[in-house]
Every structure is written in structure tokens, then in C-alpha cells.
Design a protein around this motif. Structure first.
Motif, PDB file in Angstrom:
ATOM      1  N   ALA A  32       0.834  -1.206   0.000  1.00 50.77           N
ATOM      2  CA  ALA A  32       0.000   0.000   0.000  1.00 50.77           C
ATOM      3  C   ALA A  32       0.869   1.256   0.000  1.00 50.77           C
ATOM      4  CB  ALA A  32      -0.930   0.001   1.210  1.00 50.77           C
ATOM      5  N   VAL A  33       1.901   1.260   0.827  1.00 50.70           N
ATOM      6  CA  VAL A  33       2.804   2.404   0.873  1.00 50.70           C
ATOM      7  C   VAL A  33       3.597   2.497  -0.424  1.00 50.70           C
ATOM      8  CG1 VAL A  33       4.768   3.462   2.080  1.00 50.70           C
ATOM      9  CG2 VAL A  33       2.950   2.337   3.397  1.00 50.70           C
ATOM     10  N   ALA A  34       4.079   1.365  -0.902  1.00 54.55           N
ATOM     11  CA  ALA A  34       4.875   1.354  -2.140  1.00 54.55           C
ATOM     12  C   ALA A  34       4.066   1.879  -3.316  1.00 54.55           C
ATOM     13  CB  ALA A  34       5.376  -0.058  -2.429  1.00 54.55           C
ATOM     14  N   HIS A  35       2.826   1.444  -3.441  1.00 59.68           N
ATOM     15  CA  HIS A  35       2.008   1.912  -4.558  1.00 59.68           C
ATOM     16  C   HIS A  35       1.575   3.362  -4.395  1.00 59.68           C
ATOM     17  CE1 HIS A  35       0.962  -2.479  -5.778  1.00 59.68           C
ATOM     18  NE2 HIS A  35       2.124  -2.083  -6.241  1.00 59.68           N
ATOM     19  N   THR A  36       1.545   3.847  -3.184  1.00 54.48           N
ATOM     20  CA  THR A  36       1.213   5.255  -2.949  1.00 54.48           C
ATOM     21  C   THR A  36       2.397   6.159  -3.264  1.00 54.48           C
ATOM     22  OG1 THR A  36      -0.402   4.661  -1.254  1.00 54.48           O
ATOM     23  CG2 THR A  36       0.455   6.919  -1.214  1.00 54.48           C
ATOM     24  N   LEU A  37       3.590   5.739  -2.861  1.00 52.76           N
ATOM     25  CA  LEU A  37       4.782   6.588  -3.006  1.00 52.76           C
ATOM     26  C   LEU A  37       5.689   6.168  -4.170  1.00 52.76           C
ATOM     27  CD1 LEU A  37       5.732   7.027   0.759  1.00 52.76           C
ATOM     28  CD2 LEU A  37       4.381   8.559  -0.712  1.00 52.76           C
ATOM     29  N   ASN A  38       5.202   5.269  -5.003  1.00 56.77           N
ATOM     30  CA  ASN A  38       5.961   4.799  -6.174  1.00 56.77           C
ATOM     31  C   ASN A  38       7.313   4.200  -5.796  1.00 56.77           C
ATOM     32  OD1 ASN A  38       3.932   5.643  -8.071  1.00 56.77           O
ATOM     33  ND2 ASN A  38       4.633   7.737  -7.712  1.00 56.77           N
ATOM     34  N   LEU A  39       7.305   3.330  -4.797  1.00 60.86           N
ATOM     35  CA  LEU A  39       8.510   2.624  -4.384  1.00 60.86           C
ATOM     36  C   LEU A  39       8.563   1.280  -5.105  1.00 60.86           C
ATOM     37  CD1 LEU A  39       8.231   3.141  -0.511  1.00 60.86           C
ATOM     38  CD2 LEU A  39       9.542   4.519  -2.144  1.00 60.86           C
ATOM     39  N   GLU A  40       9.733   0.871  -5.488  1.00 60.02           N
ATOM     40  CA  GLU A  40       9.895  -0.421  -6.142  1.00 60.02           C
ATOM     41  C   GLU A  40      10.103  -1.501  -5.086  1.00 60.02           C
ATOM     42  OE1 GLU A  40      13.006  -2.616  -9.135  1.00 60.02           O
ATOM     43  OE2 GLU A  40      12.637  -0.464  -9.431  1.00 60.02           O
ATOM     44  N   VAL A  41       9.313  -2.557  -5.180  1.00 61.60           N
ATOM     45  CA  VAL A  41       9.425  -3.682  -4.261  1.00 61.60           C
ATOM     46  C   VAL A  41       9.862  -4.898  -5.073  1.00 61.60           C
ATOM     47  CG1 VAL A  41       8.219  -5.191  -2.629  1.00 61.60           C
ATOM     48  CG2 VAL A  41       7.627  -2.754  -2.759  1.00 61.60           C
ATOM     49  N   SER A  42      11.054  -5.382  -4.792  1.00 61.55           N
ATOM     50  CA  SER A  42      11.568  -6.553  -5.506  1.00 61.55           C
ATOM     51  C   SER A  42      10.855  -7.816  -5.019  1.00 61.55           C
ATOM     52  CB  SER A  42      13.076  -6.691  -5.272  1.00 61.55           C
ATOM     53  OG  SER A  42      13.311  -7.051  -3.919  1.00 61.55           O
ATOM     54  N   ASP A  43      10.952  -8.860  -5.806  1.00 56.60           N
ATOM     55  CA  ASP A  43      10.395 -10.146  -5.388  1.00 56.60           C
ATOM     56  C   ASP A  43      11.011 -10.605  -4.071  1.00 56.60           C
ATOM     57  OD1 ASP A  43       8.709 -10.353  -7.560  1.00 56.60           O
ATOM     58  OD2 ASP A  43      10.003 -11.730  -8.673  1.00 56.60           O
ATOM     59  N   GLU A  44      12.314 -10.350  -3.899  1.00 59.58           N
ATOM     60  CA  GLU A  44      12.989 -10.779  -2.685  1.00 59.58           C
ATOM     61  C   GLU A  44      12.435 -10.060  -1.455  1.00 59.58           C
ATOM     62  OE1 GLU A  44      14.647  -9.911  -5.488  1.00 59.58           O
ATOM     63  OE2 GLU A  44      15.365 -11.887  -6.081  1.00 59.58           O
ATOM     64  N   VAL A  45      12.202  -8.783  -1.587  1.00 63.03           N
ATOM     65  CA  VAL A  45      11.652  -8.024  -0.460  1.00 63.03           C
ATOM     66  C   VAL A  45      10.232  -8.501  -0.175  1.00 63.03           C
ATOM     67  CG1 VAL A  45      10.877  -5.741   0.319  1.00 63.03           C
ATOM     68  CG2 VAL A  45      13.120  -6.005  -0.753  1.00 63.03           C
ATOM     69  N   PHE A  46       9.435  -8.693  -1.206  1.00 61.84           N
ATOM     70  CA  PHE A  46       8.061  -9.165  -1.008  1.00 61.84           C
ATOM     71  C   PHE A  46       8.059 -10.527  -0.316  1.00 61.84           C
ATOM     72  CE2 PHE A  46       4.139 -11.316  -2.076  1.00 61.84           C
ATOM     73  CZ  PHE A  46       3.199 -10.346  -1.770  1.00 61.84           C
ATOM     74  N   LYS A  47       8.898 -11.442  -0.778  1.00 60.61           N
ATOM     75  CA  LYS A  47       8.971 -12.770  -0.158  1.00 60.61           C
ATOM     76  C   LYS A  47       9.365 -12.657   1.312  1.00 60.61           C
ATOM     77  CE  LYS A  47      11.620 -14.728  -3.341  1.00 60.61           C
ATOM     78  NZ  LYS A  47      12.428 -15.743  -4.041  1.00 60.61           N
ATOM     79  N   THR A  48      10.294 -11.781   1.603  1.00 60.58           N
ATOM     80  CA  THR A  48      10.731 -11.588   2.986  1.00 60.58           C
ATOM     81  C   THR A  48       9.566 -11.125   3.852  1.00 60.58           C
ATOM     82  OG1 THR A  48      12.962 -11.050   2.263  1.00 60.58           O
ATOM     83  CG2 THR A  48      12.326 -10.291   4.456  1.00 60.58           C
ATOM     84  N   MET A  49       8.760 -10.223   3.340  1.00 56.94           N
ATOM     85  CA  MET A  49       7.669  -9.657   4.137  1.00 56.94           C
ATOM     86  C   MET A  49       6.595 -10.681   4.488  1.00 56.94           C
ATOM     87  SD  MET A  49       8.880  -6.868   4.812  1.00 56.94           S
ATOM     88  CE  MET A  49       7.586  -6.590   5.987  1.00 56.94           C
ATOM     89  N   THR A  72      12.506   3.621   1.382  1.00 60.81           N
ATOM     90  CA  THR A  72      12.550   5.069   1.164  1.00 60.81           C
ATOM     91  C   THR A  72      13.892   5.659   1.580  1.00 60.81           C
ATOM     92  OG1 THR A  72      10.164   5.186   1.547  1.00 60.81           O
ATOM     93  CG2 THR A  72      11.409   7.260   1.695  1.00 60.81           C
ATOM     94  N   TYR A  73      14.401   5.277   2.739  1.00 60.74           N
ATOM     95  CA  TYR A  73      15.584   5.933   3.307  1.00 60.74           C
ATOM     96  C   TYR A  73      16.807   5.041   3.447  1.00 60.74           C
ATOM     97  CZ  TYR A  73      12.120   9.411   4.545  1.00 60.74           C
ATOM     98  OH  TYR A  73      11.127  10.340   4.491  1.00 60.74           O
ATOM     99  N   GLY A  74      16.645   3.755   3.227  1.00 58.78           N
ATOM    100  CA  GLY A  74      17.756   2.835   3.412  1.00 58.78           C
ATOM    101  C   GLY A  74      18.840   3.012   2.364  1.00 58.78           C
ATOM    102  N   VAL A  75      19.954   2.382   2.623  1.00 58.57           N
ATOM    103  CA  VAL A  75      21.115   2.452   1.739  1.00 58.57           C
ATOM    104  C   VAL A  75      21.381   1.046   1.215  1.00 58.57           C
ATOM    105  CG1 VAL A  75      23.588   2.965   1.655  1.00 58.57           C
ATOM    106  CG2 VAL A  75      22.074   4.368   3.050  1.00 58.57           C
TER     107      VAL A  75
END
Length: 173
Positions: A32-49, A72-75
Motif C-alpha cells: 500500500a505504501v509502495a504503490h502510494t509513493l511509487n517505491l519499487e518492491v523486488s520479489d525478494e523483499v516481497f517474499k521476505t515480508m 525510502t531511506y535505506g542504503v
């Protein structure tokens, strides 16, 4: 309505919808946040969640919100290896926004653990913690299941909205 309010409302609307669409509160809040703020979510991140919906003890909505904050803020690892000092700037922003989200959960639900939220919503812990409980949960009365979805959907809605608001507030400073 201001752009900020529109984005927060969009995140809230998507949060409620995405709880079920993406299989749980953690991926629901993240997406929901990603689609609101146009953040890219990789398959790996999605699987982790998917492992953070109840399974970590912390409310999965908090985990999903923090994951979005990290996006948003990570490195990235490569950038961090090249210049470890940029990690402290990232950490400062992450600390600020995660504190806001946790405080919202404490204020609204009495804590940010899944059990805290469930006790506030249902007066007991209803999420399964074993294969046997999961089987019983899947056979829950449809009316009870709808109440569960409605109440948990409101938490995902809040988490997505609070996360977007926290990110936008930090970006304003």
C-alpha cells in the motif's frame, strides 16, 4: 484536499484492500505504501515480508511500514560498502520515522506487538500460532472471519496511512 492528505488517504484505502490481496498485514502495508509513493518492491523483499505477518511477534503492519521506510531511506549494500558513513544519515531518518509509527501503534492499540493489537481489537489473541490453530482458524465461522478481516483491515489501513504521513513529514524537514 492537500497532496499530502490525498496520499495518506490513498495509502489507507489501499491498505485495507491489500491486507487480503497480498496475503497478510506485512506485505499489505508494504505494498500500500509502495504503490502510494511509487517505491519499487523486488520479489525478494516481497517474499521476505510474507514471514512478518504475525510470525515475528511484532505486528506485521509495523514490519510492513518499516520495510517501506527502509525502501525510502535505506542504503543499498553496494553504496554502503563504498561509503559506510552514509549509513548513519540513513539510520537517522529511519529512526525518526519508525519511532513515529511505533508511537502511533502504542497510542491506538496499547503496543506494537501483534498480541497487543489483537487484545485491543478482540480482547484475546485470535491469530494461529500452530498448524492446529491454523486449521481451526481456516474453519472459523464466516461471520467471525468477516469481523476479523474488518478489524484487521482497519489496522492495515491505519499503518499504511501513518507510514506515508511519517515519510512525508520527514521529507518536508
Amino acid at each position: 484536499m492537500t497532496e499530502k492528505k490525498e496520499l495518506v488517504e490513498k495509502a489507507r484505502r489501499l491498505g485495507r484492500e491489500y491486507l487480503l490481496k497480498y496475503g497478510g498485514c506485512a506485505p499489505g502495508t508494504l505494498m500500500a505504501v509502495a504503490h502510494t509513493l511509487n517505491l519499487e518492491v523486488s520479489d525478494e523483499v516481497f517474499k521476505t515480508m510474507t514471514g512478518f505477518s504475525r510470525l515475528a511477534g511484532v505486528c506485521g503492519n509495523v514490519c510492513g511500514g518499516i520495510a517501506a521506510m527502509g525502501l525510502t531511506y535505506g542504503v543499498g549494500l553496494e553504496d554502503f560498502v563504498k561509503n559506510p558513513e552514509i549509513g548513519s544519515l540513513s539510520f537517522t531518518k529511519l529512526m525518526t520515522v519508525t519511532n513515529v509509527l511505533r508511537e502511533k501503534f502504542v497510542e491506538e492499540y496499547g503496543g506494537y506487538l501483534c498480541d497487543d493489537v489483537q487484545m485491543k481489537l478482540f480482547g484475546k489473541c485470535v491469530m494461529p500460532t500452530s498448524p492446529e490453530e491454523l486449521e481451526a482458524f481456516s474453519k472459523m465461522d464466516p461471520k467471525e472471519l468477516e469481523i476479523f478481516r474488518e478489524k484487521c483491515g482497519s489496522v492495515t489501513e491505519n499503518a499504511a496511512g501513518w507510514t506515508v504521513a511519517a515519510i512525508l513529514e520527514v521529507d518536508e524537514k
